[in-house]
Scaffold this active site. Structure first.
Site, short mmCIF file in Angstrom:
data_model
loop_
_atom_site.label_atom_id
_atom_site.label_comp_id
_atom_site.label_asym_id
_atom_site.label_seq_id
_atom_site.Cartn_x
_atom_site.Cartn_y
_atom_site.Cartn_z
N LYS A 41 32.68 19.25 28.16
CA LYS A 41 34.31 20.02 27.81
C LYS A 41 35.26 19.04 27.44
CE LYS A 41 34.84 22.77 31.56
NZ LYS A 41 35.23 23.24 33.04
N PHE A 165 50.10 31.68 38.76
CA PHE A 165 49.98 32.91 38.90
C PHE A 165 49.58 33.50 37.42
CE2 PHE A 165 52.93 31.86 42.04
CZ PHE A 165 52.53 32.33 43.09
N LYS A 221 50.17 32.66 47.31
CA LYS A 221 49.18 33.24 46.06
C LYS A 221 48.17 34.27 46.56
CE LYS A 221 46.30 32.89 42.91
NZ LYS A 221 46.33 32.98 41.46
N ASN A 225 47.86 38.35 44.96
CA ASN A 225 46.92 38.84 44.29
C ASN A 225 46.34 40.07 45.00
OD1 ASN A 225 46.76 37.48 42.12
ND2 ASN A 225 44.92 36.31 42.56
N GLY A 271 41.61 53.75 37.23
CA GLY A 271 40.59 53.55 36.60
C GLY A 271 39.25 53.31 37.28
N CYS A 278 39.34 36.60 39.87
CA CYS A 278 40.29 36.49 40.91
C CYS A 278 40.47 37.32 42.01
CB CYS A 278 41.88 36.16 40.21
SG CYS A 278 41.79 34.99 38.92
N LYS A 281 37.39 37.94 44.42
CA LYS A 281 37.25 36.65 45.07
C LYS A 281 38.42 36.50 46.37
CE LYS A 281 38.13 32.52 43.01
NZ LYS A 281 38.84 31.51 43.75
N LYS A 338 38.47 43.24 31.47
CA LYS A 338 39.50 43.85 31.36
C LYS A 338 39.61 43.46 29.33
CE LYS A 338 42.93 40.30 31.81
NZ LYS A 338 44.25 39.80 32.45
C1 UGA Z 1 45.15 38.09 38.01
C2 UGA Z 1 46.52 38.15 38.31
O1 UGA Z 1 47.18 39.10 37.60
C3 UGA Z 1 47.41 36.66 38.19
O2 UGA Z 1 48.68 36.77 38.45
C4 UGA Z 1 46.83 35.71 39.00
O3 UGA Z 1 47.11 34.57 38.79
C5 UGA Z 1 45.18 35.62 38.36
O4 UGA Z 1 44.51 36.96 38.84
C6 UGA Z 1 44.39 34.50 39.32
O5 UGA Z 1 44.45 34.56 40.44
O6 UGA Z 1 44.23 33.42 38.68
P1 UGA Z 1 43.63 38.37 35.96
O7 UGA Z 1 42.31 38.32 36.64
O8 UGA Z 1 43.70 37.55 34.66
O9 UGA Z 1 44.90 37.81 36.70
O10 UGA Z 1 43.78 39.81 35.52
P2 UGA Z 1 44.50 41.07 35.76
O11 UGA Z 1 45.21 41.52 34.43
O12 UGA Z 1 45.42 41.11 37.09
O13 UGA Z 1 43.55 42.07 35.90
C7 UGA Z 1 42.68 42.26 36.91
C8 UGA Z 1 41.69 43.52 37.04
O14 UGA Z 1 42.47 44.54 37.54
C9 UGA Z 1 41.01 43.96 35.75
O15 UGA Z 1 39.89 44.51 36.08
C10 UGA Z 1 42.21 45.12 35.21
O16 UGA Z 1 41.02 46.13 34.52
C11 UGA Z 1 42.38 45.69 36.72
N1 UGA Z 1 43.66 46.50 36.58
C12 UGA Z 1 44.83 45.87 36.40
C13 UGA Z 1 43.56 47.89 36.94
O17 UGA Z 1 42.60 48.50 37.10
N2 UGA Z 1 44.58 48.75 36.88
C14 UGA Z 1 46.07 48.11 36.64
O18 UGA Z 1 46.90 48.86 36.65
C15 UGA Z 1 45.83 46.86 36.44
#
Ligand code: UGA
Length: 451
Positions: A41, A165, A221, A225, A271, A278, A281, A338
């Protein structure tokens, strides 16, 4: 980019959060050292190549390496603590089988930093950036630092908790343009040092800075989430209800709800549930933590329970249309948790595929980037296509699992011309029901039957 003299920053753990943090500071001219135990890495980082895909990161990483603002080192926590003024800890905190978090990497980072502090005369601040349950920084990190250094926290060295975040797919942008900065500190001096750093880092557009205790920062945090995950399970609950109510449509419900400023429009997309490294967990860890503190978090348990069942609805829809799935060709469009990522950790497609295979279906899948990740999970149990159209060829049913833009461009005629029978299950509500319902057998999450 001019190299700023002070303060010097080190980051322990060059994973997702660590590397975005390191490159974020380095891109603004700070001198940063990224430290990781993984030699491969660090070699990649030092040659300007990130170990994962994140828009905008590659360019800023190679620029920072070239300008000498960032360097990666293997191991040597003692050296990086000695060379720098603040150390961010961004190591992994995986789940244990019971859902609680595994603090092994946090403990070992604290132990190494503590040892390094023994030899350090100047005031050094350690900042926990990893997601850790309330109480961890104070009851695990602080004692470890004091034991190993034989020094006193708040007197000889500083300690903060500063959650991240960042969203995958916009993590670098989220680093340089934050909605808020949360600083939990053991004492005022530690917090002031970190606040000064962020005020300088965000010069001209300083976001709200919340100063608080270590435990409150840790909880902010998880609460953030868990709130977002609960919003998703809430709208999925309404979606499931809509399917029973003739004429109801969750998309319209969500749009109207979102216009209420108290609710807001984001994270109301119904959905097949939430996945990724994240939300699943963190919700589990918060439940386990709450129980350990003696409170039964029923709401969060429901959030999790709804999310567990939600993906299997895609298989129910298939069965309703096809009867037995034995020998049927079922196509999956979208494997990543996603869009715009190849990450399949906790992807909702995993339980869907497992259930389809259990019921004897032949599964064909396509994703613009996540096929290598899928191969490491399903190997030869499913077949992989090199395009969406190839994937739906002669299929008995097609399920949209991830809302990639590429799939939004498919027309009803594409499905009709290629599939054996045009049974389409829209698991992410990407198509207009008005158009699709008239032309093919279209079932979608949160869409009630015709009145
Ligand atoms: C998430 C949080 O959005 C971040 O703020 C946080 O820092 C991060 O976790 C973390 O703890 O490190 P992330 O896991 O990258 O970020 O993804 P998201 O965009 O939040 O989506 C998470 C899941 O929710 C995906 O499977 C997405 O498809 C689903 N989702 C999201 C829905 O089913 N509906 C929605 O309206 C939004």
């Amino acid at each position: 980019m001019t190299l700023k003299k002070q303060p010097k920053i080190s980051v322990i753990g060059a994973g997702y959060v660590g590397l975005c943090t390191a490159v974020g500071f380095a891109s603004k001219g700070y001198s940063v050292v990224a430290c990781d135990v993984d030699e491969a890495k660090i070699t990649k980082i030092n040659s300007g190549i990130p170990t994962f895909y994140e828009p905008g990161l590659q360019e800023k990483l190679s620029e920072s390496i070239q300008k000498g603002c960032l360097k990666g080192v293997v191991g040597r926590v003692d050296q990086v603590v000695e060379e720098t003024d603040l150390t961010f800890v961004a190591v992994g905190t995986p789940s244990k089988p019971d859902g609680s978090i595994d603090l092994t990497y946090i403990e070992s980072a604290a132990c190494s930093i503590g040892k390094a502090l023994t030899h350090k005369d100047s005031y050094h601040v350690t900042i926990i950036k990893s997601t850790v349950v309330p109480g961890t920084t104070q009851h695990v990190v602080q004692p470890e630092l004091e034991r190993e250094s034989k020094k006193k926290c708040g007197v000889d060295f500083g300690l903060c908790m500063n959650p991240e975040f960042l969203r995958q797919g916009s993590a670098f942008q989220d680093t340089v343009n934050a909605d808020r900065v949360v600083i939990g500190s053991f004492d005022k001096q530690s917090g002031d040092k970190l606040e000064d750093l962020y005020k300088d880092f965000y010069t001209g557009h300083v976001p709200p800075i919340i100063r608080t205790t270590l435990s409150t920062a840790e909880l902010i945090k998880y609460a953030s989430n868990a709130m977002l995950a609960t919003k998703i399970s809430f709208i999925n609950t309404i979606a499931n209800m809509c399917e029973k109510i003739p004429g109801a449509d969750v998309k319209v419900v969500a749009t109207a709800m979102g216009l209420d400023r108290r609710i807001g429009p984001l994270f109301l997309d119904a959905g097949l549930g939430y996945g990724g490294s994240c939300f699943p967990k963190d919700v589990k860890a918060l439940i386990a933590c709450s129980k350990a503190f003696g409170y039964e978090p029923e709401l969060l348990e429901s959030t999790e329970a709804v999310n567990k069942k939600q993906p299997l609805k895609a298989v129910d829809f298939c069965r309703q249309q096809l009867g037995s799935l034995e020998g049927k060709k079922v196509t999956i469009l979208g494997l990543a948790f996603k869009p715009d990522t190849d990450d399949m950790r906790e992807a909702r497609v995993i339980p869907i595929i497992n259930q389809l295979l259990k019921e004897g279906a032949q599964v064909f899948a396509y994703d613009p980037v996540a096929i290598p990740a899928a191969k490491s999970i399903f190997n030869t149990k499913i077949q992989y296509a090199s395009s969406a159209l190839e994937c739906i060829k002669d299929a008995d049913a097609c399920i949209i699992v991830t809302e990639w833009d590429e799939f939004k461009k498919l027309t009803p005629d594409d499905f009709i011309a290629n599939m054996k029978q045009p049974i389409l299950i829209d698991g992410r509500r990407i198509y207009n029901p008005e158009t699709y319902k008239t032309k093919l057998k279209y079932t979608a999450i949160g869409l009630g039957q015709e009145p």
